[in-house]
Scaffold this motif. Structure first.
Motif, short mmCIF file in Angstrom:
data_model
loop_
_atom_site.label_atom_id
_atom_site.label_comp_id
_atom_site.label_asym_id
_atom_site.label_seq_id
_atom_site.Cartn_x
_atom_site.Cartn_y
_atom_site.Cartn_z
N ALA B 63 -13.05 -12.44 -2.05
CA ALA B 63 -11.72 -11.89 -2.21
C ALA B 63 -11.74 -10.57 -3.06
N TRP B 64 -12.72 -10.79 -3.88
CA TRP B 64 -12.97 -9.21 -4.82
C TRP B 64 -13.36 -8.33 -3.99
N LEU B 65 -14.39 -8.64 -2.96
CA LEU B 65 -14.64 -7.24 -2.34
C LEU B 65 -13.65 -6.83 -1.26
N PHE B 66 -12.88 -7.83 -0.75
CA PHE B 66 -11.72 -7.73 -0.12
C PHE B 66 -10.79 -6.60 -0.73
N THR B 67 -10.80 -6.88 -1.88
CA THR B 67 -9.65 -6.06 -2.56
C THR B 67 -10.16 -4.79 -2.78
N ILE B 68 -11.50 -4.55 -3.07
CA ILE B 68 -12.03 -3.25 -3.14
C ILE B 68 -12.10 -2.44 -1.97
N LEU B 69 -12.40 -2.98 -0.93
CA LEU B 69 -12.30 -2.34 0.45
C LEU B 69 -10.92 -1.98 0.78
N ARG B 70 -10.10 -2.85 0.47
CA ARG B 70 -8.40 -2.48 0.96
C ARG B 70 -8.21 -1.39 0.08
N ASN B 71 -8.25 -1.31 -1.32
CA ASN B 71 -7.92 -0.18 -2.14
C ASN B 71 -8.50 1.07 -1.73
N HIS B 72 -9.89 0.91 -1.27
CA HIS B 72 -10.62 2.32 -0.58
C HIS B 72 -9.58 2.78 0.49
N PHE B 73 -9.50 1.67 1.44
CA PHE B 73 -8.67 2.04 2.50
C PHE B 73 -7.20 2.76 2.46
N LEU B 74 -6.66 2.20 1.38
CA LEU B 74 -5.14 2.69 1.02
C LEU B 74 -5.52 4.07 0.39
N LYS B 75 -6.63 4.27 -0.39
CA LYS B 75 -6.70 5.38 -1.32
C LYS B 75 -6.95 6.69 -0.31
N GLU B 76 -7.73 6.59 0.78
CA GLU B 76 -8.36 7.62 1.43
C GLU B 76 -7.80 7.71 2.76
N ARG B 77 -7.34 6.65 3.51
CA ARG B 77 -7.20 6.75 4.95
C ARG B 77 -5.38 6.98 4.90
N LYS B 78 -4.84 6.78 3.90
CA LYS B 78 -3.05 6.61 4.02
C LYS B 78 -2.53 7.61 4.89
N GLN B 79 -3.19 8.98 4.54
CA GLN B 79 -2.74 10.07 5.24
C GLN B 79 -2.90 10.36 6.50
N LEU B 80 -4.17 9.27 6.90
CA LEU B 80 -4.60 9.38 8.45
C LEU B 80 -3.64 8.31 9.18
N LEU B 81 -2.92 7.62 8.73
CA LEU B 81 -2.04 6.75 9.27
C LEU B 81 -1.15 7.52 10.17
N ARG B 82 -1.34 7.28 11.66
CA ARG B 82 -0.67 8.12 12.62
C ARG B 82 0.95 7.47 12.52
N ARG B 83 1.49 8.17 13.18
CA ARG B 83 3.13 7.84 13.40
C ARG B 83 3.30 6.42 13.11
N PRO B 84 3.94 6.08 12.40
CA PRO B 84 4.14 4.57 12.15
C PRO B 84 5.08 3.83 13.11
N TYR B 85 4.98 2.59 13.13
CA TYR B 85 5.47 1.92 14.13
C TYR B 85 7.26 2.05 14.02
N LEU B 86 8.07 2.39 14.99
CA LEU B 86 9.37 2.37 15.10
C LEU B 86 9.93 1.05 15.81
N ASP B 87 10.71 0.30 15.03
CA ASP B 87 11.30 -0.82 15.51
C ASP B 87 12.60 -0.66 16.29
#
Ligand SMILES: [Zn+2]
Ligand SMILES: [Zn+2]
Lengths: 227, 194
Positions: B63-87
């Motif tokens: 769980a600890w490793l998962f949290t670190i990975l998730r934080n890295h993803f959120l920090k760096e890749r957020k701007q890379l999120l393509r057009r979000p899903y429109l419901d």
């Protein structure tokens, strides 16, 4: 429960409690349409779960991680004199343990394709690129080869960082340079690893997938710069 | 001091390496490609190693490793999120209601289902994506997901429900290129990619 309520339950199953599920099941027993819908949704769910199954990780990842741990450990260790000595021994040991596999690329074209692909996949500033003050020192510590980057065949490039990347089983120093907003990749690899010959001192230029590439050889090292 | 570091590293590897396949597969679902997934795992492991003394309980290592990975993803890749899903409010059930018999999924979700999965996941925000990954890939219970993501169980349930709806609808929807042809749609596609 009616059919509309059943559909709404089906779509939001995770948010309802068990008593609602009971009512839904009772409806499904009497209503063929909703029973069919339930079965199809479950089939869809199984399909989704199957798509989430593990994919194989490249086994070379273990080595890559080993190395990046070694690097951060070494940086910390160098603060103490004894640790520095140990680190030196480790570097030397690595140097000798490292047996190059010659001839990874069959031609300049193939080399260029891999290089450009690597640039497109990696060529941006991420935390995996270490800050570099002294390229030569960094190269000695990380690629275990000495090389010099004097003048580059492109404008006003400033070093941003570097990391070791494996391309077709060859170890490359992947250095990032910046000129304004533009990011350039400079790859440095030992001549013996690439598998084809370059005329020393000659500058080769090729274009791969819209990326211009300059390749040259100096002393025992081959350099490739994107632009 | 040197010896201590060495032992640490050995222990670190013993504890964390069994979770590498897990981390890699989470990263793959986050980033959608092998290259970024490998980078994400490598970054995670470097960070984990430097913070190893913060891991209090060996059992919570995954769980600890998962949290670190998730934080890295959120920090760096957020701007890379393509057009979000429109419901648009429509239901994915409408796509399967009139389908005949079993085996319909293969018929609807084209051949290259894996690519399509990544394409759909790329449009779903991390809020919904993380519970989906833990639910489908790790077969975790609501309670376990709540602990991993450190959110209330009720939130897990509603995010999971919404995430499943987005995911299923995205998979069942015909890809736009297939139903529409012509210049206007191609131009729209370009805009969407920006
Ligand atoms: Zn009904
Ligand atoms: Zn690289």
């Amino acid at each position: 429960m009616d059919c509309a309520t059943f559909s709404s339950w089906l779509e939001n199953r995770d948010t309802y409690d068990l008593s609602e599920a009971d009512r839904a099941m009772k409806h499904a027993v009497q209503c063929a349409k909703c029973k069919d819908l339930l079965q199809k949704d479950e089939e869809l769910d199984r399909f989704v779960a199957k798509m989430f199954q593990y994919e194989m990780m490249d086994k070379r990842m273990y080595g890559k991680i080993d190395r990046s741990l070694g690097e951060s450990g070494r940086k910390r260790g160098i603060k103490g004199g004894l640790a520095a000595a140990v680190a030196m021994v480790a570097v030397v040991a690595l140097f000798f343990a490292f047996t190059p596999s010659p001839g990874s690329f069959s031609s300049m074209d193939e080399f260029g394709r891999y290089i450009v692909q690597e640039h497109q996949n990696h060529g941006r500033i991420t935390p995996l690129f270490e800050k570099i003050d002294n390229v030569e020192g960094w190269g000695r510590d990380n690629l275990h080869k000495s090389f010099k980057v004097n003048t580059l065949p492109a404008g006003n490039l400033k070093i941003v960082g570097g990391r070791i990347c494996t391309i077709k089983d060859c170890e490359f120093a992947h250095l990032l340079y910046q000129d304004g907003k533009e990011i350039y990749s400079l790859f440095v690899v030992s001549e013996g690893e690439i598998g084809f010959n370059l005329e020393p001192g000659r500058m080769y230029s090729l274009t791969v997938a819209g990326v211009e590439l300059h390749v040259w050889q100096k002393q025992k090292m081959v350099y490739a710069l994107t632009s | 001091m040197v010896t201590l570091r060495r032992v640490d590293k050995k222990r670190f590897k013993e504890l964390t390496y069994p979770h590498l396949e897990f981390l890699y597969n989470v990263a793959l679902k986050y980033s959608g490609n092998k290259y970024d997934a490998e980078d994400l795992v490598q970054e995670t492991m470097v960070t984990a190693y430097s913070k190893f003394q913060q891991l209090r309980d060996d059992k919570s290592c995954r769980a600890w490793l998962f949290t670190i990975l998730r934080n890295h993803f959120l920090k760096e890749r957020k701007q890379l999120l393509r057009r979000p899903y429109l419901d648009d409010g429509s239901s994915y059930l409408d796509y399967i209601r009139d389908e005949k018999s079993s085996g319909f999924v293969d018929r609807i979700v084209e051949k290259d289902a894996n690519k399509k999965l990544h394409r759909v996941l790329a449009k779903i925000s991390e809020k919904f994506k993380s519970p989906l990954i833990l639910y489908y890939m790790e077969e975790m219970t609501y309670q376990e997901i709540a602990e991993y993501l450190d959110i209330p169980i009720g939130t897990v349930m509603s995010r999971l429900a919404r995430g499943k709806r987005y995911l299923k609808k995205g998979l069942l929807q015909p890809s736009s290129r297939k139903i529409n042809k012509g210049k206007i749609v191609q131009m729209m596609g370009l805009v969407m990619q920006l």
